[in-house]
Design a protein around this motif. Structure first.
Motif, PDB file in Angstrom:
ATOM      1  N   LYS A  26      -7.817  19.262  20.609  1.00 18.54           N
ATOM      2  CA  LYS A  26      -7.040  19.122  19.809  1.00 18.54           C
ATOM      3  C   LYS A  26      -7.098  20.485  17.941  1.00 18.54           C
ATOM      4  O   LYS A  26      -7.973  21.624  18.656  1.00 18.54           O
ATOM      5  CB  LYS A  26      -7.623  17.995  18.773  1.00 18.54           C
ATOM      6  N   LYS A  77      -1.608  23.489  22.976  1.00 13.78           N
ATOM      7  CA  LYS A  77      -1.543  21.736  22.313  1.00 13.78           C
ATOM      8  C   LYS A  77      -0.906  22.054  20.529  1.00 13.78           C
ATOM      9  O   LYS A  77      -0.965  21.648  20.560  1.00 13.78           O
ATOM     10  CB  LYS A  77      -2.896  22.053  23.096  1.00 13.78           C
ATOM     11  N   THR A  81       1.649  19.571  19.083  1.00 13.56           N
ATOM     12  CA  THR A  81       0.873  19.411  17.950  1.00 13.56           C
ATOM     13  C   THR A  81       0.995  19.032  16.542  1.00 13.56           C
ATOM     14  O   THR A  81       2.160  18.234  16.447  1.00 13.56           O
ATOM     15  CB  THR A  81      -0.587  19.009  17.608  1.00 13.56           C
ATOM     16  N   ARG A  84       4.635  17.347  16.752  1.00 10.99           N
ATOM     17  CA  ARG A  84       4.589  15.639  16.981  1.00 10.99           C
ATOM     18  C   ARG A  84       4.237  15.157  15.546  1.00 10.99           C
ATOM     19  O   ARG A  84       4.374  13.987  14.944  1.00 10.99           O
ATOM     20  CB  ARG A  84       3.623  15.137  17.912  1.00 10.99           C
ATOM     21  N   GLU A 244      -5.496  17.126  13.437  1.00 18.70           N
ATOM     22  CA  GLU A 244      -4.601  16.451  13.881  1.00 18.70           C
ATOM     23  C   GLU A 244      -3.523  15.994  12.689  1.00 18.70           C
ATOM     24  O   GLU A 244      -2.755  15.131  12.657  1.00 18.70           O
ATOM     25  CB  GLU A 244      -4.342  15.339  14.717  1.00 18.70           C
TER      26      GLU A 244
END
Length: 254
Positions: A26, A77, A81, A84, A244
Motif C-alpha cells: 500500500k 500502486k 492510489t 483514487r 492511503e
C-alpha cells in the motif's frame, strides 16, 4: 549496467501477465510544501505493507528475484492510489535504478498506469531511493536523461548520505535535490551544517536545480532553512505520512 537477455524477456512477460510480488503493498503519502506559497505542491508516495507496516518490513522481502516487479508495482500502486484519492499536485515516486534494465522499456508500465487511471504524466517526479547502493552512475544518467526527455521531473533523495556527493549532483543535474534529514537536524545550532547547505544551494542555483529540505521537525530548523534560501520543505513539522490518505497542512497554526 547490462541485464542478461533472458532476464529482460522474462521480466517483460511477467510484467504484462501481472506477476505479483507474493504480498500486498500500500502507499502512504507525505506532503511537500512550498513555504512561500503556503501551499502543498506535491506528495511523496511511500511504500507500506498490507497492514501499514513500515518500509523496512517491505524491503526485507525484496531480493534480486522480485526487485524489478517491486519497482514496477510501486509505481503503479502510487499512481492508482493517488488518483483514487484525488491528488492534483505533483506525485513523487521512489524508484530503484538497479531494477531498471532499460529506461525506455521499463517506463511503459508507468505510462500505461497513468493513462489507465487518468493521472497527468507531467506531474510525475522520480526520486532515486537510498535503499540500495548505486553501482553505475552512467546507468543512472541514462535513466535521468530518458525520463527528462519524456517530460518527467527527476530528483536525488537524501543528498548528503550514502553515494550522494557534489560530483553526482553536477553530473546528474536533477530537477530537484532533497537534502538528507541528517543535514537538517538541529541545523540552526550547527554552523558547519549551514555552510555545507549553502554550498549545495549555490551549486543548485548555477545548474537550475531546486533544493528541498526534508525531515524538518522544528520551527528552528524551518527558520534556518528559509534563511538559507530554501522554500521547498517536507517533514513531520508539517505532516506525517498517512496511509492511503492525502494529509493536509495546518499552515495557520505553524
Amino acid at each position: 549496467m547490462e541485464f542478461p537477455e533472458s532476464i529482460k524477456q522474462q521480466t517483460c512477460r511477467d510484467c504484462l501477465s501481472g506477476k505479483t510480488l507474493g504480498f500486498e503493498i500500500k502507499m502512504a503519502f507525505q506532503p511537500i510544501v512550498d513555504w512561500h506559497k503556503q501551499a502543498i505542491v506535491a506528495y511523496e508516495a511511500l511504500v507500506r505493507g498490507p497492514e501499514g507496516q513500515g518500509a523496512g518490513w517491505v524491503f526485507e522481502r525484496i531480493n534480486d528475484d522480485n526487485r524489478y516487479y517491486f519497482d514496477q508495482a510501486c509505481r503503479v500502486k502510487a499512481i492508482e492510489t493517488a488518483t483514487r484519492l484525488g491528488c492534483q499536485a505533483y506525485l513523487n515516486i521512489n524508484f530503484l535504478p538497479n531494477a531498471v534494465y532499460s529506461p525506455e522499456t521499463c517506463i511503459k508500465a508507468t505510462i500505461e498506469a497513468a493513462d489507465l487511471y487518468g493521472f497527468d504524466l507531467t506531474k510525475l517526479v522520480f526520486e532515486v531511493t537510498e535503499s540500495e547502493q548505486i553501482i553505475d552512475k552512467n546507468h543512472l544518467q541514462r535513466i535521468f536523461s530518458s525520463y527528462s526527455k519524456r517530460g518527467f521531473k527527476t530528483a536525488i533523495d537524501d543528498y548528503g548520505s550514502g553515494y550522494a556527493r557534489m560530483d553526482w549532483l553536477v553530473d546528474l543535474r536533477p530537477d530537484i535535490l532533497k537534502l538528507d534529514m541528517q543535514l537538517i537536524r538541529d541545523i540552526e545550532q550547527h554552523p558547519d551544517q549551514q555552510k555545507m547547505v549553502k554550498q549545495v544551494v549555490q551549486q543548485c542555483l548555477l545548474q537550475g536545480t531546486q533544493v528541498l529540505a526534508e525531515g524538518i521537525e522544528t520551527r528552528g530548523e524551518l527558520d534556518c532553512i528559509l534563511a538559507l534560501g530554501i522554500h521547498l520543505v517536507q517533514g513531520y513539522y508539517f505532516a506525517k505520512p498517512e496511509l492511503e490518505h492525502l494529509a493536509s497542512v495546518p499552515f495557520s497554526s505553524l
